[in-house]
Design a protein around this motif. Structure first.
Motif, PDB file in Angstrom:
ATOM      1  N   GLU A  83       0.639  -1.333   0.138  1.00  0.00           N
ATOM      2  CA  GLU A  83       0.014  -0.008   0.004  1.00  0.00           C
ATOM      3  C   GLU A  83       0.912   1.275   0.120  1.00  0.00           C
ATOM      4  OE1 GLU A  83      -3.503  -0.108   2.675  1.00  0.00           O
ATOM      5  OE2 GLU A  83      -2.777  -2.250   3.270  1.00  0.00           O
ATOM      6  N   ILE A  84       1.863   1.230   0.675  1.00  0.00           N
ATOM      7  CA  ILE A  84       2.775   2.681   0.789  1.00  0.00           C
ATOM      8  C   ILE A  84       4.022   2.355  -0.022  1.00  0.00           C
ATOM      9  CG2 ILE A  84       1.879   3.164   3.024  1.00  0.00           C
ATOM     10  CD1 ILE A  84       4.983   1.535   2.958  1.00  0.00           C
ATOM     11  N   ASN A  85       4.331   1.317  -0.574  1.00  0.00           N
ATOM     12  CA  ASN A  85       5.516   1.272  -1.410  1.00  0.00           C
ATOM     13  C   ASN A  85       6.673   1.585  -0.931  1.00  0.00           C
ATOM     14  OD1 ASN A  85       6.731   0.469  -4.017  1.00  0.00           O
ATOM     15  ND2 ASN A  85       6.263   2.401  -4.912  1.00  0.00           N
ATOM     16  N   GLY A  86       7.066   1.346   0.314  1.00  0.00           N
ATOM     17  CA  GLY A  86       8.389   1.630   0.919  1.00  0.00           C
ATOM     18  C   GLY A  86       8.817   2.859   1.542  1.00  0.00           C
ATOM     19  N   PHE A  87       7.710   3.516   1.914  1.00  0.00           N
ATOM     20  CA  PHE A  87       7.787   4.765   2.368  1.00  0.00           C
ATOM     21  C   PHE A  87       8.180   5.017   3.655  1.00  0.00           C
ATOM     22  CE2 PHE A  87       5.716   6.383  -1.460  1.00  0.00           C
ATOM     23  CZ  PHE A  87       6.366   7.546  -1.627  1.00  0.00           C
ATOM     24  N   GLY A  88       8.390   3.953   4.510  1.00  0.00           N
ATOM     25  CA  GLY A  88       8.843   3.513   6.067  1.00  0.00           C
ATOM     26  C   GLY A  88       8.011   4.262   6.926  1.00  0.00           C
ATOM     27  N   GLU A  89       8.927   5.174   7.673  1.00  0.00           N
ATOM     28  CA  GLU A  89       8.132   5.979   8.735  1.00  0.00           C
ATOM     29  C   GLU A  89       6.921   6.703   8.481  1.00  0.00           C
ATOM     30  OE1 GLU A  89      11.128   8.362  10.325  1.00  0.00           O
ATOM     31  OE2 GLU A  89      12.511   6.536  10.954  1.00  0.00           O
ATOM     32  N   TYR A 105       0.327   7.672   3.917  1.00  0.00           N
ATOM     33  CA  TYR A 105      -0.664   6.901   4.688  1.00  0.00           C
ATOM     34  C   TYR A 105      -1.889   7.505   5.105  1.00  0.00           C
ATOM     35  CZ  TYR A 105       3.914   4.819   5.886  1.00  0.00           C
ATOM     36  OH  TYR A 105       5.251   3.823   5.946  1.00  0.00           O
ATOM     37  N   THR A 106      -2.380   8.277   4.164  1.00  0.00           N
ATOM     38  CA  THR A 106      -3.729   8.794   4.371  1.00  0.00           C
ATOM     39  C   THR A 106      -4.740   7.598   4.094  1.00  0.00           C
ATOM     40  OG1 THR A 106      -3.110  11.037   3.781  1.00  0.00           O
ATOM     41  CG2 THR A 106      -5.581  10.478   3.532  1.00  0.00           C
ATOM     42  N   GLY A 107      -5.716   7.643   5.014  1.00  0.00           N
ATOM     43  CA  GLY A 107      -6.744   6.547   4.742  1.00  0.00           C
ATOM     44  C   GLY A 107      -6.518   5.039   5.334  1.00  0.00           C
ATOM     45  N   ILE A 108      -5.134   5.059   5.825  1.00  0.00           N
ATOM     46  CA  ILE A 108      -4.849   3.640   6.604  1.00  0.00           C
ATOM     47  C   ILE A 108      -4.971   3.879   8.111  1.00  0.00           C
ATOM     48  CG2 ILE A 108      -3.087   2.099   7.201  1.00  0.00           C
ATOM     49  CD1 ILE A 108      -1.537   3.003   4.778  1.00  0.00           C
ATOM     50  N   ALA A 109      -5.945   2.852   8.568  1.00  0.00           N
ATOM     51  CA  ALA A 109      -6.640   2.871   9.791  1.00  0.00           C
ATOM     52  C   ALA A 109      -5.316   3.022  10.911  1.00  0.00           C
ATOM     53  CB  ALA A 109      -7.310   1.599  10.142  1.00  0.00           C
ATOM     54  N   SER A 110      -5.520   3.629  12.034  1.00  0.00           N
ATOM     55  CA  SER A 110      -4.297   4.149  12.879  1.00  0.00           C
ATOM     56  C   SER A 110      -3.614   2.745  13.622  1.00  0.00           C
ATOM     57  CB  SER A 110      -4.981   5.028  13.922  1.00  0.00           C
ATOM     58  OG  SER A 110      -6.027   4.538  14.564  1.00  0.00           O
ATOM     59  N   HIS A 111      -4.554   1.778  13.616  1.00  0.00           N
ATOM     60  CA  HIS A 111      -4.261   0.665  14.488  1.00  0.00           C
ATOM     61  C   HIS A 111      -3.318  -0.338  13.512  1.00  0.00           C
ATOM     62  CE1 HIS A 111      -7.486  -1.461  11.982  1.00  0.00           C
ATOM     63  NE2 HIS A 111      -6.679  -2.602  12.280  1.00  0.00           N
ATOM     64  N   ARG A 112      -3.512   0.092  12.084  1.00  0.00           N
ATOM     65  CA  ARG A 112      -2.581  -0.702  11.366  1.00  0.00           C
ATOM     66  C   ARG A 112      -1.317  -0.025  11.440  1.00  0.00           C
ATOM     67  NH1 ARG A 112      -4.732  -1.108   5.700  1.00  0.00           N
ATOM     68  NH2 ARG A 112      -3.272  -3.037   5.440  1.00  0.00           N
ATOM     69  N   LEU A 113      -0.849   1.134  11.667  1.00  0.00           N
ATOM     70  CA  LEU A 113       0.118   1.869  11.776  1.00  0.00           C
ATOM     71  C   LEU A 113       1.118   1.567  13.190  1.00  0.00           C
ATOM     72  CD1 LEU A 113      -0.932   5.483  10.617  1.00  0.00           C
ATOM     73  CD2 LEU A 113      -0.142   3.675   9.269  1.00  0.00           C
ATOM     74  N   ASN A 114       0.426   0.942  13.853  1.00  0.00           N
ATOM     75  CA  ASN A 114       1.285   0.420  14.819  1.00  0.00           C
ATOM     76  C   ASN A 114       2.396  -0.608  14.611  1.00  0.00           C
ATOM     77  OD1 ASN A 114       1.992  -0.952  17.377  1.00  0.00           O
ATOM     78  ND2 ASN A 114       0.123  -0.910  18.481  1.00  0.00           N
ATOM     79  N   PRO A 115       3.322  -0.274  14.908  1.00  0.00           N
ATOM     80  CA  PRO A 115       4.504  -1.236  14.390  1.00  0.00           C
ATOM     81  C   PRO A 115       4.551  -2.527  15.238  1.00  0.00           C
ATOM     82  CG  PRO A 115       5.372   0.440  16.043  1.00  0.00           C
ATOM     83  CD  PRO A 115       3.868   0.914  15.568  1.00  0.00           C
TER      84      PRO A 115
END
Length: 383
Positions: A83-89, A105-115
């Motif tokens: 989805e983000i193609n290597g944009f890392g942080e 990362y716009t539109g990606i649920a916050s819980h999915r950003l949890n490392p």
């Protein structure tokens, strides 16, 4: 030539000096280091580094194998990679010191950003880990980065003076993968050179513009810094190159060659003093099975010291990177292990598919022409 004779002795720490062994506190799982000694690279004065690029590349690969420890044999996957193609942080620091979400990362649920959710980890044996890194998940840019480091070391040791003290025949290779911040060192003034390769000159210019570069082990830097303070105990704590301490330089090298005024293919080598180094979290810090925390680092440079050092001639040598990796892998682990990991079905034929078997000069030549085409015929939607 034995690899052990080229690498730092096990009795030497990462600052290149003789020291007592670190003492481990078994109850607290921490290391108590003895009082540091001044940095010294006298053990590297005999120059045993190979004079040809093929042998230098083989040495770099052997060093990777020898310095790899079991706790490093972990591969991770990013659930958001497609989805983000290597944009890392996902966040970046804004001018007012607040953190903003990157638009990717716009539109990606916050819980999915949890490392802790985002990254999954898989432990491997040393042979399995290296097979996946070298053959299964082959990274062409990483291959060329390792090869260019061998080319740079080979050329600088034989042809160039130390950038800082201008001494001839004083540069030495300090062990490759296992020696963070010391890809090359000077045995006269004890300065250290850390090499980073970038895809192109545009990427190097961007690195200098932002002056914020992801770098190697923060623990290794701390060991070096403790030793450097012995040379200058009154120096400033947060300035790496203050006082009379041995200098530390960051060297940037484009993987894509350019054409100089003499119409020669070269990789221009740029250099700047390291200013500050701070710890940085990486993906591996979120591995729940990791026994101890280790940090990568983030480096800023003294941009007033930025300059071009020399031109690294493009290597026209007939070096087959996949075949060389296969040779070193079988030399270290044996043909049976190579076959068991999948080499029997992949072998030379598998390595040749998808352009993997192409030689180094062919790969970079194609990269150069693609780069030139993009500049001469920009995309119609580009500004």
């Amino acid at each position: 030539m034995e690899l052990a004779s080229l690498l730092s002795s096990s009795d030497r720490d990462s600052a290149g000096r003789m020291s007592n062994k670190n003492v481990r506190n078994k109850d607290e799982d921490v290391f108590v280091s003895p009082s540091p000694s001044p940095i010294c690279f006298d053990h590297l004065r005999p120059n045993k580094f190979p004079r040809d690029v093929q042998s230098a590349y083989e040495l770099a690969l052997r060093s990777d194998v020898e310095s790899l420890t079991d706790d490093k044999c972990v591969l991770y996957e990013d659930r958001l990679q497609d989805e983000i193609n290597g944009f890392g942080e996902p966040y970046f620091k804004w001018i007012d010191k607040s953190y903003k979400l990157k638009r990717e990362y716009t539109g990606i649920a916050s819980h999915r950003l949890n490392p802790l959710y985002r990254y999954t980890f898989e432990r491997h044996t040393k042979p399995s880990f290296l097979f996946k890194c070298w053959f299964t998940n082959e990274d062409v840019e990483s291959d060329m980065g390792t090869f260019l480091e061998a080319c740079w070391s080979c050329h600088a040791i034989q042809k160039e003076s130390c950038f800082h003290c201008n001494s001839r025949n004083s540069l030495r290779w300090s062990g490759g993968f296992g020696s963070s911040w010391q890809d090359l060192v000077c045995v006269e003034c004890r300065c250290m050179y850390e090499l980073k390769t970038k895809a192109s000159m545009e990427k190097i210019e961007s690195t200098y513009y932002h002056n914020n570069l992801n770098s190697g082990s923060f623990h290794a830097y701390c060991q070096i810094e403790r030793a450097r303070r012995v040379d200058d105990p009154n120096g400033h704590r947060h300035k790496v190159n203050s006082g009379g301490r041995p200098k530390m330089f960051l060297v940037l090298l484009p993987r894509t060659f350019t054409i100089n005024r003499k119409r020669q293919k070269v990789h221009p080598v740029f250099i700047a003093e390291i200013d500050t180094i701070i710890p940085k979290l990486s993906e591996t810090n979120f591995n729940p099975d990791k026994e101890k925390v280790s940090f990568k680092s983030r480096t800023t440079m003294n941009l007033r010291s930025k300059t071009k050092w020399f031109d690294l001639p493009f290597s026209g040598e007939d070096v087959d990177l996949p075949a060389t990796k296969k040779k070193i892998y079988i030399e270290c682990f044996g043909q049976e292990v190579f076959n068991a990991c999948g080499g029997a079905g992949g072998g030379d034929e598998g390595a040749s598919s998808g352009g993997r078997g192409r030689r180094y000069d062919e790969r970079l030549d194609n990269q150069y022409h693609q780069h030139q085409h993009q500049h001469q015929h920009p995309h119609p939607h580009q500004n």
